[in-house]
Scaffold this motif. Structure first.
Motif, PDB file in Angstrom:
ATOM      1  N   PHE A 104     103.765 -38.980  -4.217  1.00 54.34           N
ATOM      2  CA  PHE A 104     104.046 -40.205  -3.227  1.00 54.34           C
ATOM      3  C   PHE A 104     103.171 -40.685  -2.725  1.00 54.34           C
ATOM      4  N   SER A 105     101.974 -40.530  -3.209  1.00 53.86           N
ATOM      5  CA  SER A 105     100.648 -41.427  -2.824  1.00 53.86           C
ATOM      6  C   SER A 105     100.423 -41.275  -1.532  1.00 53.86           C
ATOM      7  N   LEU A 106     100.771 -40.533  -0.660  1.00 50.65           N
ATOM      8  CA  LEU A 106     100.531 -40.167   0.682  1.00 50.65           C
ATOM      9  C   LEU A 106      99.591 -38.867   0.875  1.00 50.65           C
ATOM     10  N   PRO A 107      98.863 -38.912   1.924  1.00 47.96           N
ATOM     11  CA  PRO A 107      98.144 -37.593   2.206  1.00 47.96           C
ATOM     12  C   PRO A 107      98.925 -36.729   3.052  1.00 47.96           C
ATOM     13  N   PRO A 108      98.629 -35.491   2.820  1.00 50.61           N
ATOM     14  CA  PRO A 108      99.477 -34.344   3.525  1.00 50.61           C
ATOM     15  C   PRO A 108     100.154 -34.656   5.025  1.00 50.61           C
ATOM     16  N   VAL A 131     109.861 -43.068  -2.147  1.00 53.42           N
ATOM     17  CA  VAL A 131     110.084 -43.220  -3.585  1.00 53.42           C
ATOM     18  C   VAL A 131     108.978 -42.349  -4.214  1.00 53.42           C
ATOM     19  N   SER A 132     109.541 -41.488  -5.006  1.00 52.81           N
ATOM     20  CA  SER A 132     108.395 -40.633  -5.776  1.00 52.81           C
ATOM     21  C   SER A 132     108.094 -41.273  -7.095  1.00 52.81           C
ATOM     22  N   LEU A 133     107.093 -40.747  -7.757  1.00 51.39           N
ATOM     23  CA  LEU A 133     106.461 -41.265  -9.017  1.00 51.39           C
ATOM     24  C   LEU A 133     107.715 -41.033 -10.174  1.00 51.39           C
ATOM     25  N   SER A 134     108.468 -39.816  -9.988  1.00 52.16           N
ATOM     26  CA  SER A 134     109.651 -39.716 -10.937  1.00 52.16           C
ATOM     27  C   SER A 134     110.733 -40.615 -11.243  1.00 52.16           C
ATOM     28  N   SER A 139     113.503 -45.793 -12.645  1.00 47.68           N
ATOM     29  CA  SER A 139     113.841 -46.978 -12.366  1.00 47.68           C
ATOM     30  C   SER A 139     113.384 -48.079 -13.681  1.00 47.68           C
ATOM     31  N   GLU A 140     112.325 -47.287 -14.632  1.00 39.78           N
ATOM     32  CA  GLU A 140     111.956 -48.150 -15.793  1.00 39.78           C
ATOM     33  C   GLU A 140     112.966 -47.616 -16.976  1.00 39.78           C
ATOM     34  N   GLY A 162     114.034 -37.446  -8.608  1.00 39.18           N
ATOM     35  CA  GLY A 162     113.811 -38.418  -9.562  1.00 39.18           C
ATOM     36  C   GLY A 162     113.878 -37.641 -10.832  1.00 39.18           C
ATOM     37  N   PHE A 163     114.217 -36.532 -10.929  1.00 39.90           N
ATOM     38  CA  PHE A 163     114.125 -35.757 -12.560  1.00 39.90           C
ATOM     39  C   PHE A 163     115.524 -35.312 -13.011  1.00 39.90           C
TER      40      PHE A 163
END
Length: 410
Positions: A104-108, A131-134, A139-140, A162-163
């Protein structure tokens, strides 16, 4: 974030950066989904994108880096064909929140996820969904799959979003899987994979305690009445219990340490010893061991090399059960050696992964990002009780947060 690139004589790129792992997904998406220039790591977008997380792996045990304490030739191969980050740091030395920062590109503290076992709620700071990396890969039009080796990352805790496929099944007696078991699950999934491209998360956790690669020998032997024997590997946290047929009258159960303490000290401490019949009747016993003591109403028995329990069977040819709670004591050097063996075992399975991907013609069409989630204390620090600390979670010193980080594409 400031990054300086240098190039050695063999064309290997090295990176020196102060990098927090919570920026990993931004780096990942940049390499995987952008239109790459001719002088970048990739000449075209990959069909397969691998996130390989190396749980509890310290950077100073990876031979990609100088003065490493272990040999990791497979990781060296990944690094030779990509970029290695010399100074990458985890924002938190705890598995679940450290992985959440990657996705998620956010710190804890912004995710409000601080510990294992906590259910991760996916609402953002403004109550909008994160929105998660997965999900970005979904979406791609990437198929998405995850293969998890620790129970604290089960989908129920919140990272399964997202998996398309999320394998988090474990044997009933274990909360972890070995690297070979993760590979086996992934290779089986590949047999039925038909999509054109995929994002795959492989989570390996062998350096995590217990420090016991599959070839670790047994360390305790139980012998009933000088005949029936069974061995256990307590380093693998195998439960110490035995079902056996008792003879009428007096019986003995011998506990033997197969590798005594190298300094002649106590090797094994037992508590909660019970001998019971199948209907739960507890049988009194006596024990001959090195020493014993009682604390807070609980008894402990100390064993240096061996001990013998004696008891009388209340009937003829009864089936009985012995069980006890064991605590093994290892030297600092033994623990560090076992950790190194785990790291080198993991690397051997990364080599098996490389060979399988090459055989399937996947290797050349892939992007790999390999990162530790946190490091591990190996006796460099003491707890507040004065004991040498092994593990993570409690400290933010260098061994606990300095991790390997490699971006690679053949």
């Amino acid at each position: 974030m400031k990054i300086t690139l240098t190039k050695n004589g063999q064309g290997k790129l090295r990176v020196r950066a102060l990098l927090a792992v919570f920026s990993l997904s931004l780096v990942f998406v940049f390499f995987a989904l952008s239109c790459c220039q001719s002088d970048s790591l990739l000449s075209k977008p990959p069909r397969y994108v691998f996130l390989i997380t190396l749980d509890t792996l310290r950077a100073d045990y990876v031979s990609v880096y100088p003065q490493a304490k272990a040999k990791t030739p497979a990781l060296e191969e990944f690094a030779r064909q990509g970029i290695s980050f010399d100074r990458a740091y985890s924002p938190i030395p705890i598995t679940a929140p450290a992985h959440a920062t990657m996705f998620f590109s956010l710190p804890p503290h912004q995710l409000k996820l601080y510990n294992n076992g906590q259910i991760f709620k996916l609402g953002g700071r403004d109550k909008s969904p994160l929105v998660s990396l997965s999900q970005i890969f979904q979406s791609e039009n990437f198929a998405t799959a995850a293969f998890i080796s620790l129970g604290v990352l089960k989908a129920k805790f919140g990272l399964g979003r997202g998996f398309d496929f999320y394998d988090d099944k474990f044997p009933p007696e274990r909360w972890y899987l070995t690297a070979a078991e993760i590979n086996q699950k992934f290779f089986a999934w590949l047999e039925n994979f038909t999509a054109k491209k995929a994002f795959i998360w492989l989570h390996y956790s062998d350096p995590h305690d217990p420090y016991a690669p599959p070839a670790t020998p047994d360390d305790v032997e139980l012998t009933v009445n000088q005949t029936g024997k069974k061995r256990f590997c307590l380093r693998k946290m195998e439960p110490l219990h035995l079902n056996f047929q008792a003879k009428p009258g007096r019986n003995t159960l011998r506990i033997k340490i197969l590798e005594p303490h190298p300094e002649g000290k106590i090797r094994l401490r037992l508590s909660q010893i019970e001998i019971k019949t199948q209907n739960g009747l507890k049988i009194p016993f006596s024990i001959n061991c090195f020493d014993a003591y009682e604390k807070d109403g609980q008894k402990f028995w100390l064993i240096r090399e061996e001990a013998t329990l004696s008891f009388t069977s209340p009937g003829d040819d009864l089936e009985l059960n012995f069980q006890a709670h064991p605590d093994m004591f290892w030297t600092i050097e033994e623990q560090r050696q076992a950790y190194r063996q785990e790291v080198e075992y993991l690397d051997s399975q990364l080599k098996a992964l490389q060979e399988e991907l090459k055989a399937r013609k996947i290797w050349e069409e892939s992007l790999f990002i390999l990162a530790g989630d946190h490091g591990e204390g190996l006796g460099e620090r003491r707890t507040r009780f004065g004991d040498f600390h092994f593990g993570h979670i409690h400290f933010l010193y260098e061994p606990y947060v300095h991790i390997p980080f490699i971006v690679s594409s053949p």
